[in-house]
Scaffold this active site. Structure first.
Site, PDB file in Angstrom:
ATOM      1  N   SER A  95       0.829  -1.206   0.000  1.00 18.64           N
ATOM      2  CA  SER A  95       0.000   0.000   0.000  1.00 18.64           C
ATOM      3  C   SER A  95       0.865   1.258   0.000  1.00 18.64           C
ATOM      4  O   SER A  95       0.616   2.196  -0.767  1.00 18.64           O
ATOM      5  CB  SER A  95      -0.918   0.018   1.230  1.00 18.64           C
ATOM      6  OG  SER A  95      -1.830  -1.047   1.204  1.00 18.64           O
ATOM      7  N   ARG A 153       0.558   8.236   6.009  1.00 16.67           N
ATOM      8  CA  ARG A 153      -0.400   7.472   6.818  1.00 16.67           C
ATOM      9  C   ARG A 153      -1.815   8.054   6.719  1.00 16.67           C
ATOM     10  O   ARG A 153      -2.800   7.316   6.793  1.00 16.67           O
ATOM     11  CB  ARG A 153       0.071   7.399   8.277  1.00 16.67           C
ATOM     12  CG  ARG A 153       1.251   6.470   8.431  1.00 16.67           C
ATOM     13  CD  ARG A 153       1.536   6.034   9.847  1.00 16.67           C
ATOM     14  NE  ARG A 153       2.542   4.975   9.819  1.00 16.67           N
ATOM     15  CZ  ARG A 153       2.286   3.688   9.718  1.00 16.67           C
ATOM     16  NH1 ARG A 153       1.029   3.270   9.675  1.00 16.67           N
ATOM     17  NH2 ARG A 153       3.259   2.794   9.679  1.00 16.67           N
ATOM     18  N   HIS A 167      -3.028   6.660   3.521  1.00 16.11           N
ATOM     19  CA  HIS A 167      -3.273   5.233   3.717  1.00 16.11           C
ATOM     20  C   HIS A 167      -4.604   4.998   4.428  1.00 16.11           C
ATOM     21  O   HIS A 167      -5.333   4.049   4.117  1.00 16.11           O
ATOM     22  CB  HIS A 167      -2.128   4.627   4.529  1.00 16.11           C
ATOM     23  CG  HIS A 167      -2.219   3.155   4.731  1.00 16.11           C
ATOM     24  ND1 HIS A 167      -2.424   2.581   5.974  1.00 16.11           N
ATOM     25  CD2 HIS A 167      -2.137   2.121   3.856  1.00 16.11           C
ATOM     26  CE1 HIS A 167      -2.458   1.263   5.853  1.00 16.11           C
ATOM     27  NE2 HIS A 167      -2.288   0.958   4.580  1.00 16.11           N
TER      28      HIS A 167
END
Length: 215
Positions: free
Chosen positions: A21, A44, A47
């Protein structure tokens, strides 16, 4: 594992999934002006949200990352505005340094005072937090009124947070509250616009705690 579908996952190993990812995010995100440590937070956030526009809208005070790292390593407390953030935060990395994560939104005294003053529980929660914490990290992902109250208290010298993560989502006052935060000369992490929320606030806070956990 056979999912009985035509599509087959690349992997079912959790760490491999995260790694793949992040590689995909890096490839699609492309060039940017974030520092390496700021990008760890942005990465993040993307994500958690699968939203590159949100990632590109992130804003950082120049001292934000180091201030957050120092706060965690010094065992300072973390205030969050809603239970959803409390549930998602990796509390162990904060607690190992002596800190803790706190939410007051459902405390009986907060609910009683909010009703008495005919105001939001989020506002009263912030007032309660600043009475208990010396510095600390304030992570707000749901309530613009909480962020605006914190800004007011900072301006009046009553609150001196080490870091403000201000990423509330919404239509009413959310973009404006983040604009006001970005005007302050205090360490902050925020973004431009309506997007945000508990999930991305968790992602930003976890990114900071991961950086703090590195030797």
């Amino acid at each position: 594992m056979d999912f009985k579908t035509e599509f087959k996952p690349l992997t079912v190993q959790p760490q491999e999934i995260e790694g793949i990812s992040f590689n995909m995010i890096d490839s699609e995100f492309g060039e940017h002006s974030f520092t390496d440590e700021q990008y760890k937070v942005v990465q993040r956030v993307v994500h958690a949200s699968a939203d590159f526009d949100l990632g590109n809208s992130m804003q950082f005070h120049e001292r934000a990352i180091q201030a957050g790292i120092d706060a965690i390593r010094n065992g300072e407390q973390v205030y969050v505005d809603v239970q959803m953030i409390l549930a998602g935060v990796s509390k162990g990395r904060i607690e190992k340094h002596g800190g803790g994560v706190h939410v007051f939104i459902s405390d009986p005294d907060v609910m009683k005072e909010a009703k008495r003053l005919n105001t939001t529980r989020a506002i009263i929660s912030v007032r309660k937090a600043i009475k208990q914490f010396d510095g600390g990290i304030f992570a707000i992902g749901n309530a613009p009124t909480a962020l605006l109250e914190l800004i007011r208290l900072i301006k009046e010298g009553e609150a001196k947070p080490s870091l403000v993560i201000g990423l509330p989502v919404g239509f009413v006052s959310a973009p404006e509250s983040k604009e006001e935060l970005a005007k302050l000369d205090v360490p902050f992490i925020t973004n431009v616009g309506r997007k945000g929320g508990s999930t991305v606030t968790v992602a930003a806070l976890n990114a900071i705690s991961l950086l703090a956990d590195k030797e």
